[in-house]
Scaffold this motif. Structure first.
Motif, PDB file in Angstrom:
ATOM      1  N   GLY A 281     -13.715 -44.992  34.260  1.00 39.60           N
ATOM      2  CA  GLY A 281     -13.618 -46.176  33.414  1.00 39.60           C
ATOM      3  C   GLY A 281     -14.673 -47.227  33.702  1.00 39.60           C
ATOM      4  O   GLY A 281     -14.912 -48.107  32.883  1.00 39.60           O
ATOM      5  N   ASP A 282     -15.340 -47.156  34.860  1.00 40.58           N
ATOM      6  CA  ASP A 282     -16.415 -48.103  35.196  1.00 40.58           C
ATOM      7  C   ASP A 282     -17.673 -47.748  34.413  1.00 40.58           C
ATOM      8  O   ASP A 282     -17.884 -46.595  34.031  1.00 40.58           O
ATOM      9  N   SER A 283     -18.526 -48.763  34.196  1.00 43.97           N
ATOM     10  CA  SER A 283     -19.791 -48.525  33.499  1.00 43.97           C
ATOM     11  C   SER A 283     -20.854 -49.479  34.022  1.00 43.97           C
ATOM     12  O   SER A 283     -20.555 -50.448  34.712  1.00 43.97           O
TER      13      SER A 283
ATOM     14  N   ARG B 164     -25.663 -47.716  28.094  1.00 44.76           N
ATOM     15  CA  ARG B 164     -24.505 -47.989  28.940  1.00 44.76           C
ATOM     16  C   ARG B 164     -23.950 -46.639  29.361  1.00 44.76           C
ATOM     17  O   ARG B 164     -23.755 -45.754  28.534  1.00 44.76           O
TER      18      ARG B 164
ATOM     19  N   TRP C   1     -20.874 -44.714  31.294  1.00 45.12           N
ATOM     20  CA  TRP C   1     -19.495 -44.777  31.748  1.00 45.12           C
ATOM     21  C   TRP C   1     -19.168 -43.543  32.566  1.00 45.12           C
ATOM     22  O   TRP C   1     -19.601 -42.441  32.210  1.00 45.12           O
TER      23      TRP C   1
END
Length: 72
Positions: A29-31, A67, A69
């Motif tokens: 879930g981090d990006s 980006r 993820w």
């Protein structure tokens, strides 16, 4: 001919350079946002890192860059 030697300690293998991107710290879930040259190299780096470490990443073009993820 080769000279056979004894008592020479085996050297530890060298690890690669420190990670340029934050893949090791990322939870699912981090990006992070990459711009410029990093926007071109980060997707390939994410793919390779994921293959080696059993992670999956998703990349999208956003805000003048990419980006990335972590999805697994």
């Amino acid at each position: 001919m080769f000279k056979v030697e004894t008592g020479i300690e085996i050297q530890k293998p060298k690890r690669g350079a420190p990670h340029k991107y934050p893949f090791p710290e990322m939870a699912v879930g981090d990006s992070f946002h990459a711009t410029g040259k990093d926007a071109r190299s980060a997707p390939a780096a994410a793919s390779k890192y994921g293959q080696v470490h059993g992670m999956k990443f998703s990349v999208r073009t956003v805000d003048g860059g990419k980006r990335i993820w972590r999805i697994e």
